[in-house]
Design a protein around this motif. Structure first.
Motif, PDB file in Angstrom:
ATOM      1  N   LYS A   7       0.837  -1.188   0.000  1.00 24.09           N
ATOM      2  CA  LYS A   7       0.000   0.000   0.000  1.00 24.09           C
ATOM      3  C   LYS A   7       0.882   1.252   0.000  1.00 24.09           C
ATOM      4  O   LYS A   7       2.007   1.244   0.513  1.00 24.09           O
ATOM      5  N   TRP A   8       0.331   2.297  -0.562  1.00 25.28           N
ATOM      6  CA  TRP A   8       1.057   3.568  -0.670  1.00 25.28           C
ATOM      7  C   TRP A   8       1.505   4.071   0.702  1.00 25.28           C
ATOM      8  O   TRP A   8       2.647   4.451   0.888  1.00 25.28           O
ATOM      9  N   ASN A   9       0.614   4.091   1.659  1.00 26.29           N
ATOM     10  CA  ASN A   9       0.934   4.586   2.996  1.00 26.29           C
ATOM     11  C   ASN A   9       1.965   3.712   3.692  1.00 26.29           C
ATOM     12  O   ASN A   9       2.826   4.202   4.427  1.00 26.29           O
ATOM     13  N   ASP A  10       1.886   2.400   3.473  1.00 23.84           N
ATOM     14  CA  ASP A  10       2.866   1.504   4.082  1.00 23.84           C
ATOM     15  C   ASP A  10       4.256   1.722   3.482  1.00 23.84           C
ATOM     16  O   ASP A  10       5.265   1.611   4.179  1.00 23.84           O
ATOM     17  N   PHE A  12       5.535   4.538   2.366  1.00 21.47           N
ATOM     18  CA  PHE A  12       6.141   5.764   2.864  1.00 21.47           C
ATOM     19  C   PHE A  12       6.153   5.862   4.379  1.00 21.47           C
ATOM     20  O   PHE A  12       6.633   6.840   4.947  1.00 21.47           O
ATOM     21  N   ALA A  13       5.614   4.867   5.077  1.00 15.02           N
ATOM     22  CA  ALA A  13       5.586   4.900   6.542  1.00 15.02           C
ATOM     23  C   ALA A  13       6.975   4.658   7.122  1.00 15.02           C
ATOM     24  O   ALA A  13       7.311   5.199   8.169  1.00 15.02           O
ATOM     25  N   ASN A  14       7.775   3.865   6.461  1.00 13.02           N
ATOM     26  CA  ASN A  14       9.113   3.568   6.968  1.00 13.02           C
ATOM     27  C   ASN A  14      10.053   4.723   6.669  1.00 13.02           C
ATOM     28  O   ASN A  14      10.106   5.211   5.554  1.00 13.02           O
ATOM     29  N   GLU A  15      10.791   5.152   7.681  1.00 17.79           N
ATOM     30  CA  GLU A  15      11.754   6.234   7.463  1.00 17.79           C
ATOM     31  C   GLU A  15      12.973   5.662   6.752  1.00 17.79           C
ATOM     32  O   GLU A  15      13.421   4.556   7.048  1.00 17.79           O
TER      33      GLU A  15
END
Length: 123
Positions: A7-10, A12-15
């Motif tokens: 998923k898109w949010n997943d 970009f969730a990781n720094e």
């Protein structure tokens, strides 16, 4: 070959992991500030004058080429618009190319004026 979806949010969730360590980053910042300070307080007028002379010669050649490109391209575009009986567009075309030509001449003059201003201030 197996394709995994995320998923898109997943995604970009990781720094992102840093490329260099904090210690190396600090060393690079200190070195950059030191180099910048050295360059700012070093007398570089001799190098600048020789670069200005060479750059002026190159600029004059490019201006001569640019002048003919503007004259030929601007003339063709303006004549095409006039032949199509779109006189307003032909006027805008002509003025646009004229403005570009004037800016080609005015830019070095303006930069020299700024240089003289800073020279007068003792910078």
């Amino acid at each position: 070959m197996k394709t995994a979806t995320i998923k898109w949010n997943d995604f970009f969730a990781n720094e992102p992991k840093p490329v260099i360590s904090k210690k190396a980053e600090t060393i690079l910042k200190v070195a950059f500030v030191g180099l910048t300070t050295f360059v700012m307080f070093t007398d570089v007028t001799f190098a600048a004058s020789s670069i200005d002379t060479a750059a002026d010669a190159i600029y004059r050649k490019l201006l001569n080429i640019g002048k003919w490109v503007i004259i030929i391209k601007g003339g063709i575009d303006t004549i095409q618009k006039a032949v199509q009986e779109d006189l307003q567009s032909a006027k805008k075309n002509f003025l646009g190319y004229l403005l570009v030509y004037v800016l080609l001449w005015a830019l070095p003059w303006g930069l020299k004026q700024v240089d003289l201003l800073f020279a007068d201030m003792g910078a």
